[in-house]
Design a protein around this motif. Sequence first.
Motif, PDB file in Angstrom:
ATOM      1  N   GLY A 123       0.808  -1.216   0.000  1.00  9.48           N
ATOM      2  CA  GLY A 123       0.000   0.000   0.000  1.00  9.48           C
ATOM      3  C   GLY A 123       0.836   1.259   0.000  1.00  9.48           C
ATOM      4  O   GLY A 123       2.059   1.221   0.069  1.00  9.48           O
ATOM      5  N   PRO A 124       0.163   2.414  -0.051  1.00 11.34           N
ATOM      6  CA  PRO A 124       0.859   3.693  -0.147  1.00 11.34           C
ATOM      7  C   PRO A 124       1.698   4.025   1.083  1.00 11.34           C
ATOM      8  O   PRO A 124       2.779   4.579   0.962  1.00 11.34           O
ATOM      9  N   VAL A 125       1.221   3.673   2.259  1.00 14.86           N
ATOM     10  CA  VAL A 125       1.995   3.962   3.477  1.00 14.86           C
ATOM     11  C   VAL A 125       3.257   3.105   3.492  1.00 14.86           C
ATOM     12  O   VAL A 125       4.346   3.583   3.816  1.00 14.86           O
ATOM     13  N   GLY A 126       3.119   1.845   3.106  1.00 13.46           N
ATOM     14  CA  GLY A 126       4.276   0.963   3.025  1.00 13.46           C
ATOM     15  C   GLY A 126       5.275   1.442   1.987  1.00 13.46           C
ATOM     16  O   GLY A 126       6.490   1.353   2.187  1.00 13.46           O
ATOM     17  N   ALA A 127       4.770   1.945   0.860  1.00 18.52           N
ATOM     18  CA  ALA A 127       5.646   2.472  -0.191  1.00 18.52           C
ATOM     19  C   ALA A 127       6.409   3.695   0.306  1.00 18.52           C
ATOM     20  O   ALA A 127       7.621   3.818   0.087  1.00 18.52           O
TER      21      ALA A 127
END
Length: 113
Positions: free
Chosen positions: A71-75
């Motif tokens: 997801g975006p937070v992980g990215a």
Amino acid sequence: MMNVERIDLMIVIHSLRGGGAERVAVDLAAGWLARGCRVMIVTQTDDREDAYPLPEGVRRHALGLAGDSAGPVGALWGNLMRVWALRRLVRRHRPAVVLGMMTRGSVLAVLAA
């Protein structure tokens, strides 16, 4: 402070798994090494799947931070970790030139330096 070899040229690229930019990075490293430069290639991946061997004398540092993000937070978190790791390496070796190869390597190099 520990004694760390200063690097003249640091080349940042995602991997050496194969491809034109990867071949060019290795060729550039070999050319600059032959001219007396101290060269380091920095990758996000390790050397297990390298398609191109490095010439003896070219240092290799694998950040070990390649991988898919959840997801975006992980990215965002993964990219911050990559920038911080490269920044520590740049500060430790104080290269005269940091060269980013391809989009990932270039963006990472700019943000870290």
